[in-house]
Design a protein around this motif. Structure first.
Motif, PDB file in Angstrom:
ATOM      1  N   CYS A  69       0.868  -1.186   0.000  1.00  0.00           N
ATOM      2  CA  CYS A  69       0.000   0.000   0.000  1.00  0.00           C
ATOM      3  C   CYS A  69       0.896   1.223   0.000  1.00  0.00           C
ATOM      4  O   CYS A  69       1.550   1.531   0.999  1.00  0.00           O
ATOM      5  CB  CYS A  69      -0.918   0.008   1.217  1.00  0.00           C
ATOM      6  SG  CYS A  69      -2.022   1.448   1.275  1.00  0.00           S
ATOM      7  N   TRP A  74      -2.869  -2.342   7.306  1.00  0.00           N
ATOM      8  CA  TRP A  74      -3.597  -3.321   6.509  1.00  0.00           C
ATOM      9  C   TRP A  74      -4.672  -3.957   7.387  1.00  0.00           C
ATOM     10  O   TRP A  74      -4.428  -4.275   8.555  1.00  0.00           O
ATOM     11  CB  TRP A  74      -2.663  -4.405   5.983  1.00  0.00           C
ATOM     12  CG  TRP A  74      -1.991  -4.034   4.692  1.00  0.00           C
ATOM     13  CD1 TRP A  74      -0.710  -3.622   4.515  1.00  0.00           C
ATOM     14  CD2 TRP A  74      -2.587  -4.075   3.384  1.00  0.00           C
ATOM     15  NE1 TRP A  74      -0.459  -3.370   3.184  1.00  0.00           N
ATOM     16  CE2 TRP A  74      -1.597  -3.655   2.464  1.00  0.00           C
ATOM     17  CE3 TRP A  74      -3.855  -4.416   2.908  1.00  0.00           C
ATOM     18  CZ2 TRP A  74      -1.841  -3.569   1.101  1.00  0.00           C
ATOM     19  CZ3 TRP A  74      -4.096  -4.324   1.544  1.00  0.00           C
ATOM     20  CH2 TRP A  74      -3.094  -3.911   0.651  1.00  0.00           C
ATOM     21  N   SER A  90      -7.391  -4.957  12.115  1.00  0.00           N
ATOM     22  CA  SER A  90      -6.029  -4.474  11.893  1.00  0.00           C
ATOM     23  C   SER A  90      -5.019  -5.605  12.022  1.00  0.00           C
ATOM     24  O   SER A  90      -5.109  -6.437  12.931  1.00  0.00           O
ATOM     25  CB  SER A  90      -5.696  -3.367  12.896  1.00  0.00           C
ATOM     26  OG  SER A  90      -4.335  -2.973  12.765  1.00  0.00           O
ATOM     27  N   SER A 141      -7.763  -4.812   2.934  1.00  0.00           N
ATOM     28  CA  SER A 141      -7.880  -3.406   2.551  1.00  0.00           C
ATOM     29  C   SER A 141      -6.814  -2.587   3.266  1.00  0.00           C
ATOM     30  O   SER A 141      -6.376  -2.930   4.371  1.00  0.00           O
ATOM     31  CB  SER A 141      -9.272  -2.852   2.874  1.00  0.00           C
ATOM     32  OG  SER A 141      -9.529  -2.932   4.263  1.00  0.00           O
ATOM     33  N   CYS A 142      -6.417  -1.504   2.625  1.00  0.00           N
ATOM     34  CA  CYS A 142      -5.445  -0.572   3.203  1.00  0.00           C
ATOM     35  C   CYS A 142      -6.211   0.570   3.853  1.00  0.00           C
ATOM     36  O   CYS A 142      -7.036   1.227   3.207  1.00  0.00           O
ATOM     37  CB  CYS A 142      -4.500  -0.057   2.120  1.00  0.00           C
ATOM     38  SG  CYS A 142      -3.284   1.143   2.714  1.00  0.00           S
ATOM     39  N   HIS A 143      -5.924   0.811   5.127  1.00  0.00           N
ATOM     40  CA  HIS A 143      -6.656   1.789   5.926  1.00  0.00           C
ATOM     41  C   HIS A 143      -5.732   2.964   6.233  1.00  0.00           C
ATOM     42  O   HIS A 143      -4.652   2.784   6.803  1.00  0.00           O
ATOM     43  CB  HIS A 143      -7.135   1.121   7.225  1.00  0.00           C
ATOM     44  CG  HIS A 143      -7.982   2.003   8.085  1.00  0.00           C
ATOM     45  ND1 HIS A 143      -9.334   2.193   7.863  1.00  0.00           N
ATOM     46  CD2 HIS A 143      -7.671   2.733   9.182  1.00  0.00           C
ATOM     47  CE1 HIS A 143      -9.822   2.996   8.789  1.00  0.00           C
ATOM     48  NE2 HIS A 143      -8.834   3.350   9.595  1.00  0.00           N
ATOM     49  N   SER A 195      -9.998   4.123   2.647  1.00  0.00           N
ATOM     50  CA  SER A 195      -9.882   2.673   2.581  1.00  0.00           C
ATOM     51  C   SER A 195      -9.814   2.240   1.120  1.00  0.00           C
ATOM     52  O   SER A 195     -10.669   2.619   0.315  1.00  0.00           O
ATOM     53  CB  SER A 195     -11.065   1.992   3.274  1.00  0.00           C
ATOM     54  OG  SER A 195     -10.933   0.585   3.242  1.00  0.00           O
ATOM     55  N   SER A 236      -9.407  -1.273  -1.163  1.00  0.00           N
ATOM     56  CA  SER A 236      -9.440  -2.734  -1.108  1.00  0.00           C
ATOM     57  C   SER A 236      -8.491  -3.348  -2.122  1.00  0.00           C
ATOM     58  O   SER A 236      -8.258  -2.786  -3.199  1.00  0.00           O
ATOM     59  CB  SER A 236     -10.860  -3.248  -1.360  1.00  0.00           C
ATOM     60  OG  SER A 236     -11.747  -2.796  -0.360  1.00  0.00           O
TER      61      SER A 236
END
Length: 353
Positions: free
Chosen positions: A221, A235, A241, A276-278, A289, A291
């Protein structure tokens, strides 16, 4: 050490400001025993957040602004005061180098003292101070704000610790320094340079993947183009998390006044889950976010079959078209030759008659 000098050296380790934005004024001092052409004997670099506001060196012997907004807004009295402090510290560090070399029973040679101190200001108006120093690359002293005492990193620093701890009145005045000059100078700089220091730039995020060892997949990411520097990138697997399983390359400058970072995580693609990357950043009204969509292995196979069928159809069509085309040079020559032979035969027959 004189009281005025000690006041600027007192402090505590900086605290993290949580999600509240943190602004800092940092003074970075460095002194070396053997200066070089590009390494002055003493230098002081003062930062507000990530911007250098002014510099003092033993070569210039003056505090000089490093940004346009500092030069335009601070008057002569400020620069004279900063110059005076720089010259005072230059003399004090000269004595400190000699003291420490004797303390550690060292001969002449290259030695270095590095000190960082200043104050932090959060948006919720919580104020903190910090101080840390080192000698020859090793920690020497830090200040414990809870006990108002110094913490020695080794046996050699114990002597200085005991002497400084005895100066209780000096240590108590740290609070007044933080709430006075340091915070005042910090607030002024934040106002002078607000277009740079207080701007907020939204991050962008992009996820990708690559094959890793033992059949695993590495998810990446990359988040870029954000300001200020502080950011949280994690992630998530099925919404939870996975911070302990991720690796970050750190936050790096992008070269355009913004920052970038990359966070990776290894997964087993055989285990079905949603990843997903948060991203959390103060410029965002709500977290960002992005995905990760796993690749379908059938797609390249189907695409290959379709391509092969289309190509075969094209080849067959070209062959059929060439066979039916009457204008080919070789075919036309053969027809003309047969016609000439027939004419000659007719001529012979006529002569025979």
């Amino acid at each position: 050490m004189a009281l005025a000098l000690r006041l600027l050296l007192l402090g505590a380790v900086a605290l993290q400001g949580g999600r509240s934005r943190l602004h800092s004024r940092r003074v970075l001092d460095m002194v070396v025993s053997e200066p070089g052409l590009e390494l002055p004997w003493f230098s002081r670099v003062v930062y507000v957040d990530d911007q250098v506001t002014y510099v003092y060196t033993s070569g210039t012997k003056r505090a000089e602004p490093y940004t346009v907004w500092m030069a335009q807004n601070e008057g002569p009295e400020f620069w004279e005061l900063m110059t005076w402090w720089g010259q005072r510290f230059q003399k004090w560090y000269n004595t400190s180098l000699n003291t420490l070399s004797q303390l550690y029973n060292q001969s002449e040679g290259f030695h270095i003292i590095q000190t960082k101190y200043g104050c932090d200001l959060r948006e919720d108006n919580v104020i903190q101070g910090f101080y840390q120093d080192s000698y020859d690359g090793r920690d020497f002293l830090t200040f414990d704000k809870e006990t108002m005492t110094w913490v020695a990193a080794d046996i050699g620093a114990q002597i200085t610790k005991r002497r400084w701890d005895a100066e209780v009145n000096d240590n108590q005045q740290w609070k007044r320094y933080v709430e006075g000059n340091c915070i005042s100078w910090l607030r002024n700089a934040l106002e002078f340079g607000k277009e740079t220091l207080q701007r907020k730039v939204h991050p962008t995020a992009r996820v990708s993947d690559r094959s890793s060892h033992d059949g695993l997949t590495t998810l990446s990411c990359k988040v870029s183009g954000f300001y200020p520097r502080d950011i949280t990138v994690t992630w998530l697997r099925n919404g939870e998390s996975r911070q302990q399983e991720t690796y970050s390359e750190g936050i790096l400058p992008s070269g355009d006044g913004t920052y970038q970072t990359c966070v990776t995580m290894e997964i087993d693609p055989k285990i079905k889950a949603h990843y997903s990357c948060h991203v959390e950043h103060e410029s965002l009204l709500e977290p960002l976010s992005v995905s990760w969509e796993p690749h379908n292995n059938l797609i390249p196979v189907v695409a290959g079959v379709i391509t092969a069928v289309v190509l075969m159809g094209v080849i067959i069509g070209v062959v059929v078209w060439k066979k039916k085309r009457p204008g080919k040079k070789g075919d036309g020559y053969a027809v003309a030759q047969a016609h000439d032979q027939g004419s000659s035969g007719s001529d012979v027959s006529a002569k025979g008659k």
